[in-house]
Structures are given as C-alpha cells and as structure tokens.
Write a protein that holds these residues in place. Structure first.
Motif, PDB file in Angstrom:
ATOM      1  N   SER A 182     -40.430   4.452 -20.232  1.00  0.00           N
ATOM      2  CA  SER A 182     -39.093   3.839 -20.230  1.00  0.00           C
ATOM      3  C   SER A 182     -39.178   2.372 -20.620  1.00  0.00           C
ATOM      4  CB  SER A 182     -38.446   3.967 -18.851  1.00  0.00           C
ATOM      5  OG  SER A 182     -38.273   5.312 -18.491  1.00  0.00           O
ATOM      6  N   PHE A 183     -40.201   1.698 -20.108  1.00  0.00           N
ATOM      7  CA  PHE A 183     -40.387   0.279 -20.397  1.00  0.00           C
ATOM      8  C   PHE A 183     -40.651   0.057 -21.889  1.00  0.00           C
ATOM      9  CE2 PHE A 183     -43.117  -3.521 -20.626  1.00  0.00           C
ATOM     10  CZ  PHE A 183     -42.293  -4.446 -20.016  1.00  0.00           C
ATOM     11  N   ILE A 184     -41.483   0.905 -22.481  1.00  0.00           N
ATOM     12  CA  ILE A 184     -41.802   0.780 -23.903  1.00  0.00           C
ATOM     13  C   ILE A 184     -40.576   1.099 -24.759  1.00  0.00           C
ATOM     14  CG2 ILE A 184     -43.169   1.789 -25.777  1.00  0.00           C
ATOM     15  CD1 ILE A 184     -45.439   2.117 -23.744  1.00  0.00           C
ATOM     16  N   PHE A 185     -39.781   2.068 -24.308  1.00  0.00           N
ATOM     17  CA  PHE A 185     -38.561   2.420 -25.046  1.00  0.00           C
ATOM     18  C   PHE A 185     -37.662   1.195 -25.237  1.00  0.00           C
ATOM     19  CE2 PHE A 185     -34.120   3.676 -25.167  1.00  0.00           C
ATOM     20  CZ  PHE A 185     -34.108   4.620 -26.182  1.00  0.00           C
ATOM     21  N   LEU A 186     -37.520   0.394 -24.177  1.00  0.00           N
ATOM     22  CA  LEU A 186     -36.680  -0.806 -24.270  1.00  0.00           C
ATOM     23  C   LEU A 186     -37.198  -1.755 -25.346  1.00  0.00           C
ATOM     24  CD1 LEU A 186     -36.106  -1.582 -20.462  1.00  0.00           C
ATOM     25  CD2 LEU A 186     -34.694  -0.209 -22.000  1.00  0.00           C
ATOM     26  N   HIS A 187     -38.513  -1.917 -25.404  1.00  0.00           N
ATOM     27  CA  HIS A 187     -39.091  -2.819 -26.397  1.00  0.00           C
ATOM     28  C   HIS A 187     -39.000  -2.230 -27.810  1.00  0.00           C
ATOM     29  CE1 HIS A 187     -40.674  -6.064 -23.899  1.00  0.00           C
ATOM     30  NE2 HIS A 187     -40.995  -5.147 -23.003  1.00  0.00           N
ATOM     31  N   LYS A 188     -39.166  -0.915 -27.920  1.00  0.00           N
ATOM     32  CA  LYS A 188     -39.130  -0.298 -29.245  1.00  0.00           C
ATOM     33  C   LYS A 188     -37.720  -0.344 -29.833  1.00  0.00           C
ATOM     34  CE  LYS A 188     -41.798   2.768 -30.703  1.00  0.00           C
ATOM     35  NZ  LYS A 188     -42.515   3.984 -31.101  1.00  0.00           N
ATOM     36  N   VAL A 189     -36.710  -0.280 -28.987  1.00  0.00           N
ATOM     37  CA  VAL A 189     -35.347  -0.428 -29.482  1.00  0.00           C
ATOM     38  C   VAL A 189     -35.163  -1.831 -30.052  1.00  0.00           C
ATOM     39  CG1 VAL A 189     -32.912  -0.531 -28.796  1.00  0.00           C
ATOM     40  CG2 VAL A 189     -34.363   1.312 -27.960  1.00  0.00           C
ATOM     41  N   ARG A 190     -35.832  -2.799 -29.422  1.00  0.00           N
ATOM     42  CA  ARG A 190     -35.690  -4.201 -29.854  1.00  0.00           C
ATOM     43  C   ARG A 190     -36.515  -4.509 -31.096  1.00  0.00           C
ATOM     44  NH1 ARG A 190     -38.469  -8.882 -28.539  1.00  0.00           N
ATOM     45  NH2 ARG A 190     -39.713  -7.758 -26.982  1.00  0.00           N
ATOM     46  N   ILE A 191     -37.789  -4.037 -31.140  1.00  0.00           N
ATOM     47  CA  ILE A 191     -38.674  -4.411 -32.251  1.00  0.00           C
ATOM     48  C   ILE A 191     -39.006  -3.230 -33.168  1.00  0.00           C
ATOM     49  CG2 ILE A 191     -39.686  -6.292 -30.950  1.00  0.00           C
ATOM     50  CD1 ILE A 191     -42.101  -4.601 -30.388  1.00  0.00           C
ATOM     51  N   GLY A 192     -38.447  -2.061 -32.880  1.00  0.00           N
ATOM     52  CA  GLY A 192     -38.609  -0.907 -33.760  1.00  0.00           C
ATOM     53  C   GLY A 192     -40.034  -0.387 -33.838  1.00  0.00           C
ATOM     54  N   ASN A 193     -40.455  -0.019 -35.035  1.00  0.00           N
ATOM     55  CA  ASN A 193     -41.779   0.583 -35.251  1.00  0.00           C
ATOM     56  C   ASN A 193     -42.908  -0.438 -35.278  1.00  0.00           C
ATOM     57  OD1 ASN A 193     -40.669   3.176 -35.441  1.00  0.00           O
ATOM     58  ND2 ASN A 193     -40.214   2.904 -37.630  1.00  0.00           N
ATOM     59  N   ALA A 194     -42.608  -1.658 -34.913  1.00  0.00           N
ATOM     60  CA  ALA A 194     -43.658  -2.683 -34.854  1.00  0.00           C
ATOM     61  C   ALA A 194     -44.575  -2.471 -33.653  1.00  0.00           C
ATOM     62  CB  ALA A 194     -43.037  -4.072 -34.778  1.00  0.00           C
ATOM     63  N   LEU A 195     -44.189  -1.550 -32.759  1.00  0.00           N
ATOM     64  CA  LEU A 195     -44.982  -1.255 -31.575  1.00  0.00           C
ATOM     65  C   LEU A 195     -45.338   0.225 -31.556  1.00  0.00           C
ATOM     66  CD1 LEU A 195     -46.192  -1.966 -28.777  1.00  0.00           C
ATOM     67  CD2 LEU A 195     -43.927  -1.525 -27.796  1.00  0.00           C
ATOM     68  N   GLU A 196     -46.634   0.510 -31.480  1.00  0.00           N
ATOM     69  CA  GLU A 196     -47.105   1.883 -31.354  1.00  0.00           C
ATOM     70  C   GLU A 196     -48.013   1.991 -30.127  1.00  0.00           C
ATOM     71  OE1 GLU A 196     -49.104   3.127 -34.849  1.00  0.00           O
ATOM     72  OE2 GLU A 196     -47.362   2.902 -36.176  1.00  0.00           O
ATOM     73  N   TYR A 197     -47.965   3.134 -29.475  1.00  0.00           N
ATOM     74  CA  TYR A 197     -48.880   3.340 -28.357  1.00  0.00           C
ATOM     75  C   TYR A 197     -49.279   4.808 -28.288  1.00  0.00           C
ATOM     76  CZ  TYR A 197     -45.516   5.640 -25.221  1.00  0.00           C
ATOM     77  OH  TYR A 197     -44.644   6.521 -24.638  1.00  0.00           O
ATOM     78  N   LEU A 215     -49.703  -1.164 -15.608  1.00  0.00           N
ATOM     79  CA  LEU A 215     -49.533  -0.980 -17.058  1.00  0.00           C
ATOM     80  C   LEU A 215     -48.448  -1.889 -17.610  1.00  0.00           C
ATOM     81  CD1 LEU A 215     -49.875   2.906 -17.362  1.00  0.00           C
ATOM     82  CD2 LEU A 215     -51.625   1.143 -17.688  1.00  0.00           C
ATOM     83  N   GLN A 216     -47.426  -2.145 -16.812  1.00  0.00           N
ATOM     84  CA  GLN A 216     -46.355  -3.042 -17.263  1.00  0.00           C
ATOM     85  C   GLN A 216     -46.908  -4.432 -17.570  1.00  0.00           C
ATOM     86  OE1 GLN A 216     -45.056  -5.635 -14.930  1.00  0.00           O
ATOM     87  NE2 GLN A 216     -43.869  -6.478 -16.631  1.00  0.00           N
ATOM     88  N   ILE A 217     -47.771  -4.927 -16.696  1.00  0.00           N
ATOM     89  CA  ILE A 217     -48.367  -6.253 -16.895  1.00  0.00           C
ATOM     90  C   ILE A 217     -49.182  -6.278 -18.187  1.00  0.00           C
ATOM     91  CG2 ILE A 217     -50.081  -7.878 -15.984  1.00  0.00           C
ATOM     92  CD1 ILE A 217     -49.154  -7.125 -13.184  1.00  0.00           C
ATOM     93  N   LEU A 218     -49.945  -5.204 -18.428  1.00  0.00           N
ATOM     94  CA  LEU A 218     -50.794  -5.157 -19.613  1.00  0.00           C
ATOM     95  C   LEU A 218     -49.963  -5.084 -20.896  1.00  0.00           C
ATOM     96  CD1 LEU A 218     -53.631  -2.782 -18.370  1.00  0.00           C
ATOM     97  CD2 LEU A 218     -53.457  -5.265 -18.194  1.00  0.00           C
ATOM     98  N   PHE A 219     -48.887  -4.297 -20.889  1.00  0.00           N
ATOM     99  CA  PHE A 219     -48.025  -4.223 -22.069  1.00  0.00           C
ATOM    100  C   PHE A 219     -47.299  -5.545 -22.303  1.00  0.00           C
ATOM    101  CE2 PHE A 219     -48.652   0.307 -22.203  1.00  0.00           C
ATOM    102  CZ  PHE A 219     -48.424   0.635 -23.532  1.00  0.00           C
ATOM    103  N   GLU A 220     -46.847  -6.178 -21.223  1.00  0.00           N
ATOM    104  CA  GLU A 220     -46.189  -7.479 -21.358  1.00  0.00           C
ATOM    105  C   GLU A 220     -47.135  -8.490 -21.998  1.00  0.00           C
ATOM    106  OE1 GLU A 220     -43.397  -9.154 -20.853  1.00  0.00           O
ATOM    107  OE2 GLU A 220     -42.201  -7.384 -20.398  1.00  0.00           O
TER     108      GLU A 220
END
Length: 298
Positions: A182-197, A215-220
C-alpha cells in the motif's frame, strides 16, 4: 601453610576472574539458570583442583598414605568454608549489580524505542508527506477517479497500520509486506514507473517477525536519497536467504545535494539491540545499498 595460602589465593582469583568473564558472555539478567549451573560447576571443579593438589602431593610424599596432619585437614576444611562464603558473597553482590545495570539498560532501550516509534509516526504524518499525498489525490480525482478511490483506500490503510503498529514490538513479515505494498502504491501513483520493486521470500520466512515499519523506513531512505525518474529507475529488491535473514537492496543513484545521517537505520539498529537480536547490518556494496535484517522466530 604457605602452599595452602598460595592455592587458596589462586582459587579465589580464578573464581572471580571466571565470574567477570561470565558477566560478558552470560549476563545474569538474560541467562540466570544457565549462569548458575556453569558458574557453580566451575567453582567446584576449580576448588577440587587447586585445594586438592596439596593433599595429592602429600599423599605421594607420605608413601601413598591417607594419614594427613590434623592441621592440614583443619586448614583444608576452613579454606573450603571460607572460600564458598567469600565467593558466594561476591557472586551475590555481582548478581545484584548486573541485574541493576540490566534493568537500567532495558529501561534505556525502552525509552529509545519510544522515541524511535514517535519519530517514525511523526515522519509519516508530517505535513510534507500529507501535503504531497493530498496533492496527488486531488490530481487523480480530476483526471482519474478510479485511481483516486484506490489511492484513498491505500492511504487510509497506511495510516491505520502506522497507528496500530505502535502497540507492537514485532509483527509478522507477511503483514508488513501487505502494508508496504500500500505504501509503495502511493509513491508509484506520484512518480509512476520510476520505482520498481521485487519480492522473493520463502514461505518459512513469511511466518517470521520483524519490528513494524522496518520496510517503510528502508523504502523512505531509498526514495529520499536516490534519483527516481524514467531515465533512472529506482529498483528495490526484498529477498530472504537460507539463514532466515531478509536482504533489502536498491541500486545507488545518489542525489548529490542530500546528506544522509542514517537516522532511520540507527533507530532500527537500536530496536534490534532491545530485542537482543544480532545481525542487523547496512552499507554500500559495489553499486547497491544493502540492508540485512535478522528475522525473529517467536
């Protein structure tokens, strides 16, 4: 008399040295039963060796006779009584001292954990994060209502998890992964395909536990300190190894003007210290930043 004084001193110093050695290897606060068994076994064995040697020597000098001078027997018995009394008092004093130190350390780590939890919560609900999320939401409502609805659900799920997790020291890895999606989804909506995991974790590892929001701390950290755009895709990988450790890595695309203090990672390190779990490590490895997380089976 001289030999008995010599061996008595040797026994006392040896027992006290072993007591100090066990303070480092088997602290009273964490291994009380094991410490008692090992320490008393050593004291008895060491006493038989050091105080028994003069009697063995006399046995052979006296033609293998068990007839000992009364004075030697009295000295031997007195030495044993005094030795156990002296070492017992020393051990008791050391026990309470170590116990007090351990309680103070536990309280210190508890306070540090509370501070770390507060910082994590504060970082999640800080105005900057909320402002960005609301801006994205407003934009999606206008251009893509379907995504806006899903974005709202994920945002709600993220905040609910953050608020609930503060009541837990550990949480199942599969629950943490559900949150991080869910946390990554929020970022991917903002930056699109610039983030892959990518995720590759064994079934056994999924049932193990980690401190919540790890994991949240590490992704941040990865998003904050690395360039992420169409030309420079930020790739984050989460895998488990055969030693029940979680390896989180990302390619290095460091933002030059951002100086990292590794505060979040330091907080995680303190959490694992509180849990008495070794193996948390992080650092650069060639063209990647790698974090090793020991999974906890409780």
């Amino acid at each position: 008399m001289f030999l008995y004084l010599l061996f008595f001193n040797l026994n006392t110093e040896g027992s006290l040295f072993f007591d100090r050695y066990l303070n480092k290897k088997l602290p009273w606060f964490h291994f009380p039963l094991k410490r008692i068994i090992i320490q008393f076994s050593f004291i008895i064995l060491w006493t038989l060796i050091t105080l028994g040697l003069p009697f063995v020597r006399w046995y052979f000098i006296n033609g293998q006779s068990l007839a000992y001078p009364p004075a030697s027997v009295i000295i031997f018995i007195g030495s044993i009584v005094f030795l156990f009394g002296f070492i017992g008092i020393s051990m008791a004093r050391n026990f309470f001292k170590q116990w007090q130190i351990s309680l103070l350390d536990a309280e210190h780590f508890k306070q540090e954990k509370l501070k770390a939890d507060y910082r994590v919560l504060q970082n999640q609900v800080n105005p900057h994060f909320l402002f960005n999320s609301l801006n994205v939401l407003i934009s999606e409502i206008k251009h893509n209502p379907t995504i806006a609805v899903e974005f709202t659900r994920k945002l709600s799920k993220v905040y609910r998890y953050v608020l609930q997790s503060k009541n837990h020291d550990l949480i199942a890895l599969n629950k943490e992964l559900e949150f991080i999606e869910s946390f990554i989804f929020l970022h991917k909506v903002r930056i699109g395909n610039a983030l892959e995991y990518s995720v590759n974790i064994s079934e056994e590892a999924l049932q193990m536990q980690i401190p919540p929001l790890t994991l949240q701390i590490l992704f941040e950290n990865a998003i904050k300190h690395n360039v992420a755009n169409k030309e420079n895709v930020l790739k984050v990988s989460i895998v488990s190894d055969e030693n029940n450790k979680l390896i989180v890595s990302n390619n290095l695309q460091t933002i030059e003007n951002t100086d990292s203090t590794y505060t979040g990672l330091s907080n995680l390190c303190k959490r694992f210290e509180l849990l008495k779990k070794d193996g948390f490590m992080y650092g650069k490895q060639e063209d990647k930043f790698v974090v090793c997380i020991p999974l906890i089976d409780e």
